[in-house]
Structure formats: structure tokens, C-alpha cells
Design an enzyme around this catalytic site. Sequence first.
Site, short mmCIF file in Angstrom:
data_model
loop_
_atom_site.label_atom_id
_atom_site.label_comp_id
_atom_site.label_asym_id
_atom_site.label_seq_id
_atom_site.Cartn_x
_atom_site.Cartn_y
_atom_site.Cartn_z
N GLU A 265 14.63 -4.74 -1.11
CA GLU A 265 14.75 -5.82 -2.00
C GLU A 265 15.99 -7.06 -1.62
OE1 GLU A 265 15.30 -8.18 -4.27
OE2 GLU A 265 16.04 -7.02 -5.37
N CYS A 299 19.42 -12.84 -6.38
CA CYS A 299 18.76 -13.33 -5.58
C CYS A 299 17.56 -13.81 -5.57
CB CYS A 299 18.39 -11.87 -4.90
SG CYS A 299 17.76 -10.67 -6.29
C1 UN1 Z 1 19.24 -9.35 -8.12
O1 UN1 Z 1 19.95 -11.00 -7.52
O2 UN1 Z 1 18.73 -9.24 -7.02
O3 UN1 Z 1 15.97 -11.49 -12.44
C2 UN1 Z 1 18.33 -9.39 -9.02
C3 UN1 Z 1 17.08 -11.55 -12.64
C4 UN1 Z 1 17.43 -10.31 -12.66
C5 UN1 Z 1 17.26 -9.10 -11.65
C6 UN1 Z 1 18.35 -10.00 -10.61
N1 UN1 Z 1 16.98 -9.68 -13.41
O4 UN1 Z 1 17.57 -12.13 -12.27
#
Ligand code: UN1
Length: 512
Positions: A265, A299
Amino acid sequence: SAINIKEIFEALELNEVNKGTWTGVDAIDLKGEWLISHSPVDGQEIGKVQMTSRESYEKVITKAEKAFKTWRKVPAPQRGEVIRQIGNELRKKKEALGRLVSYEMGKSYQEGLGEVQEMIDICDFAVGLSRQLYGLTMHSERPAHRMYEQWHPLGLVGIISAFNFPVAVWAWNTMIAWTCGNVCVWKPSEKTPLTSLACQQLAANIFKTNGYPEGICSLLTGDAIVGSYLTQDPRIALVSATGSIGMGKAVGEAVGGRLGKVLLELGGNNAMIISDQADLEIAIRGALFGAVGTAGQRCTSTRRLIIRENIYEEVKERLATAYQKLTIGNPLDEKNHIGPLIDQSAVNQYLRAIERVKAEGGHEVVPGEVLQGAGYESGCYVKPCIYEVENHFQIVQHETFAPILYLIKYTELDEAISLQNAVPQGLSSAIMTLNMREMETFLSVQGSDCGIANVNIGTSGAEIGGAFGGEKETGGGRESGSDAWKAYMRRQTNTINYSSELPLAQGIKFDI
Ligand code: UN1
């Protein structure tokens, strides 16, 4: 907003942290170098832990292998019962853990609480899942034969997580992996060791109280070297890694080289298309939170806005006005919208990206800068900024983990979709439109190529119930909800003959 770290350590049972020998429960055996955790909020040292040495690693894995032999035989709904208790404990410790996340990582207290809530939610999901690890049954082509499939645990699951969601991403992985009957070995980011110790302590206590052996829940502290113990070790059946594309390639290569399983991921380069048929109020608010929330360190953060030309100037102006109203400062103070970046090296990356966007011909809309003066002593606070760019700029093709937003113009929807897809990453995407044709086109096979595609909400803030992850250089893995649990299990197809004959499949004759 003043932080009483002693009180938080007490609430999270971390009092022993700084003493050199960890007397907390369970399979961590720390004998290596010190890892010091500094808060990006005020630059203070919060605490220190020792890194896992190679020798300690061996002890942890031996315990984990032994624990797996017990845990895999526990009926799944009983495993779910343990997860239910972890969820309840998290409910009790939500404020203390949320505060520590905010202080150690730098996200706002609200977002720290949100992260713990994500953990609680995935616990609830996992409890239900513990009665639903369904396999299919098939009709055999042979008389008096039955076929079905069942799912067995993989064994040891290694989890490598990033600083930006230091506790939630661990929970997505472990709560599901434990429910499936695996034991977990966690290597959190070296930038957030204390939040991981708090989680380890909390979960390990529950396993202990329930009479389960040490080793179901293990923690490794340290940097990429400690991570490579996991990726190179054939005893680790699955390595689930969250982080940068560079890290993911290294993990993928190491684990792929030994034909182990990976769940990756990695980075995103998420765009929001703003149509002239959007509800602009929602569009601006969605873009704003997506771009500056968590100081652009998700992310799923919104990096690119692809805006229809006839509303481009209006959107640009409204965004610039909204950016002026953002308050930047101590994230534990609820009046602030934005906290610091994680560390100096992140600040340098932010500055370098701004240099590069200018060098490539980007046009400044809201300038960036590193903030100085009272309250900004850690040197990690930066101003969210906006640049007008072209999608093909090298810097725009790259994920910079900072609040830098790029504006791009489009005329036709097809062109907007092409621009949105024309990056190496494929995590999250969104369209803002009230037009049914536009929205359905965006979600169709010729639409977004991302793992997440939203309509009239931003690119970040996914709920745990869906499968989370993305395509292309994002790595292809899916975590969290839906049927993401299947990645943590091995599928076995079973054919049972209850006749007194032995017919062969495909009608093959083989008589003697
Ligand atoms: C991440 O930044 O690795 O969807 C996860 C989102 C959060 C998770 C992000 N629930 O922004």
C-alpha cells in the site's frame, strides 16, 4: 494544548519506556541501539526505546512460531472475542492514545482521535468477520463427489507501517490477520516508536489476560535494517507494507525473490476533478481538507486539482482566500487546522519540491514557506501552498509528502480523466459534479484507474468498511474492509469422493 506526557504514559502503561530494559509484556526483546523519539510539535524528546537487534529478532520469531501453533487452533469466533476486548480497551484509551499520536506524529488532536476511532471500527469489523470467513462450495463434475474451498491462516504476518498513520494502519492489518488465525510481527516507522509501544502494550495485555501465549502480538523497533529481517525471512509468510514507492519496491523485490506473499500500500498522487456542474461549496471544502489535512501527509491527500476552465479562476480565488484563513501551529491546540511536518527531512523535501516546481515553470498562487518564531521552534511547520502547473511536470508526477497543491485546467471531461490517470500512481481520486453522466463516466471502465474513486467527497478519509489500496505504483494491495481478509489466508480446494468408484476428472480412462 500543553501536554502532560507523564500522565499520557501512565494512562497507556508506558512508564518503563525510558529505563533501558522494557518490562512491559510480551514478545519484544530490546537490546540494540537507542531510538529517540522527538516530537515535531515542539522539538522535545518524548522518550526513547532500544532497537531490536538481530539476536532479539530471532527470539521474537521463535516465540511467534510457537504461538501460531496455539492460535491457529482457537476457533475464529473466539479469536474475534479477543479482538472485541481490544476494541473496548481502545475505547477507554482513545483520548490518551489520540493525544500521543498527535504529539509524536504532529497531526491535529481531532485527527489523532479519528485515527484511534479507525482502530475501534476495524476491531468491530473484525469481530463480525470472525463468524464469516466464508469459502464457496462447488458442484463436482463427478457423481457422489463434493467440492469446496476453505481458508486457513498463513502463519507469521509481518507488518511494516509508516509514520503518518502510526496506529490505524497497524490495526487494519493485525485485527484482520489475527481474526484469520495468524500471528503478527510489527515493524512500525522509526519516527513513531512510542505510539507503537502503546499499541503493543494494550494488545499484548489482552492476550495475556485471556491466557494466550506470548508471540501472537510482537513488535520490532528500528529502521529499514530491522524491516529487512522480515522481508528476507522465509518464515514470514506475508509482508504487508505501507509507505513510499521506493520502500515498496525494495520490499517487493526481497519478498518476491523468495516467493513470499506481499501486500503493498504505497504512494498516491491523488487528483480531484472539479466540473463546472459541481456544488462549488462542497468542492472547495473537500479540496481544502484533502490538500492540507494532516499537513498533506496522507497517502490519500489531494495533490492535484483538475478544474474545468470556465470555473478555474473562481475556484483558484476561493481556494486562495480559504488558505489565508488556515491556522498553523501546535496540533494539540484545537484552534489550529494544521500541525507540523514529521521532521526536518520532510521540510527539506517540501522546499526542494517548491524549487523544482518553479524551475519547471509552475506559477505561484499561494506561496510556501517554513514558519519561524514563537511556537514554531521545532522548525517543522510549513505553510500550505498552491501552484499552477502542467500535469507532465516531473515534480507533479512525483508524490511529495507535504501540503503542496497543484492546479491544472481542462476543457472536456475525457481530457480531465486522461490527466487524472496520467501519473504512475493509482490510489485515490474524486470528481465533484452533480451531473449523472459525468459521474458515471468517471466511475466506468474508461474512467478513473485508481483503487478508490469518489463522487462529491474528497480523495482522503476512506472508511474502514471498504477495501483500501490502489493500482500501478501504489502496489495493488488491498487492506481493511470488504474481502481484503483473503490476503491474510491461504485458500485450500477440497474434493471429497463418497462413492465406491474412482472416476477421473475430464472423463479420463485409466483401467488396469
Ligand atoms: C494512509 O495515509 O496511509 O483514507 C492511510 C484515509 C485514511 C487512511 C490513510 N483513512 O485518508
